[in-house]
Design an enzyme around this catalytic site. Sequence first.
Site, short mmCIF file in Angstrom:
data_model
loop_
_atom_site.label_atom_id
_atom_site.label_comp_id
_atom_site.label_asym_id
_atom_site.label_seq_id
_atom_site.Cartn_x
_atom_site.Cartn_y
_atom_site.Cartn_z
CG ASN A 18 30.36 32.99 42.46
OD1 ASN A 18 30.84 33.91 43.11
ND2 ASN A 18 29.95 31.86 43.02
CD1 TRP A 19 34.63 36.82 38.97
CD2 TRP A 19 35.57 38.61 39.94
NE1 TRP A 19 34.76 37.78 38.01
CE2 TRP A 19 35.35 38.90 38.58
CE3 TRP A 19 36.14 39.59 40.74
CZ2 TRP A 19 35.68 40.12 38.01
CZ3 TRP A 19 36.48 40.81 40.18
CH2 TRP A 19 36.25 41.07 38.82
CE LYS A 20 32.54 29.21 43.09
NZ LYS A 20 32.67 27.73 43.13
CG HIS A 104 27.16 29.25 45.34
ND1 HIS A 104 28.06 28.28 45.77
CD2 HIS A 104 27.44 29.46 44.02
CE1 HIS A 104 28.83 27.93 44.75
NE2 HIS A 104 28.49 28.62 43.68
CD GLU A 106 31.69 27.34 46.52
OE1 GLU A 106 32.36 26.76 45.66
OE2 GLU A 106 31.69 28.58 46.67
CD GLU A 176 25.24 26.13 42.81
OE1 GLU A 176 26.31 26.49 42.33
OE2 GLU A 176 24.90 26.35 43.99
N GLY A 182 33.17 22.57 40.38
CA GLY A 182 34.60 22.58 40.67
C GLY A 182 35.26 21.23 40.63
CB SER A 217 32.69 21.54 35.62
OG SER A 217 33.12 21.33 36.95
N GLY A 238 32.19 29.62 37.83
CA GLY A 238 33.11 29.87 38.92
C GLY A 238 34.49 30.15 38.38
N GLY A 239 35.36 29.14 38.39
CA GLY A 239 36.74 29.32 37.98
C GLY A 239 36.90 29.88 36.57
#
Length: 255
Positions: A18-20, A104, A106, A176, A182, A217, A238-239
């Site tokens: 997920n590149w966000k 998600h 967020e 999640e 994150g 993470s 994510g990251g």
Amino acid sequence: MLLNKTSNAKRRQLVVGNWKMNGNQQLNAELLAKVVAGWQGEHRADVVVCPPSPYLLHTFERISGSSIQLGAQNVSQYEVGAYTGEVSAQMLAELHCKFVIIGHNERRRLQGETDEQVAQKFIAAQRANLIPILCVGESSAQRENGSHLDVIGAQLQSVCAHVGCDVFKQAVVAYEPVWAVGTGKTATPQQAEEVHCFIRAQLGEIGETVRILYGGSVKSSNAEQLFALPDIDGALLGGASLDAEEFLKICKAAD
């Protein structure tokens, strides 16, 4: 105490990036070139990348011919109409998406998406033959007060109440824990396994066949340990998905 454990031998591992809201055409092209080059041949795991919506077609063109699949980060619950800024499931399907992330944390936190809205998005995605990746998880406060399983159960049942749990035959669930997304924190193997077992139990007879990902993470340093657990079938990243080398290491751990 862990619930009934199942073997993940029959479930194909899945890693979703997920590149966000990150990237641009040049950076995306460079990232995808490395990922495609590093993910050649036959594999026992599936890999999906979910770029921001403006880059869906750009991404598809660069993964075309590889085994990497395309996903979107969000979808509207509406099929058509005066909904400025929204993107329908059919539009995503026309852009070659196979998967779409639903609910998600967020979006639940920052855009105020409710369980009901998430359920409607899940239904809209399946109507367009997209595979929803339903995100569920608890906050740190809910984990600390012991209500985390109740929260996750309600998030799952919001879908089942509308269309029954059998719809999860054509869906993925991603656990999640919000407190681990994150933050660098990761649920312990026992915490993660407990929740994944609980999710399977909530889905009834089909629970054993549903792929359930862990997202919180995940790194190449802990991926292998997490993927070895019987009820974890891959990861929602994510990251880590923005670093080709790190992303590929995690994909290979799932493979």
